[in-house]
Design a protein around this motif. Structure first.
Motif: not given
Length: 118
Positions: A78-81, A83-88
């Motif tokens: 999902q988009n929020d997942e 985003k979390l991956l990108e941030n990580y």
């Protein structure tokens, strides 16, 4: 995402999104940097083995990768997942370790809570 017309361009996009050099990306795909350069420039086609490794390691939709079928680049996220991956991926190693420790603690807390409700 569908502006990338060749397989090589889509592979280059994935490499850049992951902020990897050609050498780093090639190593992760178990090919040489020269081979990756030729694939990205359209001078060579990737083998199915390379495409399979890329799809699994970078969670890429194979239909999008191979034939640019109108599909999402990443599968099952999902988009929020994403985003979390990108941030990580943008964190320093120590911050990544801290974040993983924190997420493990949160997961344990929720598991314990669920167990107590049974």
């Amino acid at each position: 995402m569908n502006d990338f017309t060749s397989v090589g361009e889509r592979i280059k996009l994935i490499r850049r999104q992951n902020k990897l050099t050609q050498i780093e990306f090639a190593q992760s795909l178990e090919i040489s940097q020269g081979t990756l350069s030729e694939i990205e420039s359209g001078k060579a086609k990737p083998s199915f083995d390379v495409l399979a490794i890329l799809a699994v390691k970078y969670m890429v939709n194979m239909n999008w990768l191979i034939i640019n079928q109108k599909a999402e680049l990443h599968i099952g996220l999902q988009n929020d997942e994403l985003k979390l991956l990108e941030n990580y991926r943008n964190l320093e190693d120590i911050a990544k370790e801290e974040l993983l420790d924190y997420s493990n603690l949160k997961l344990l807390r929720y598991q314990r809570r669920d167990d107590s409700l049974k």
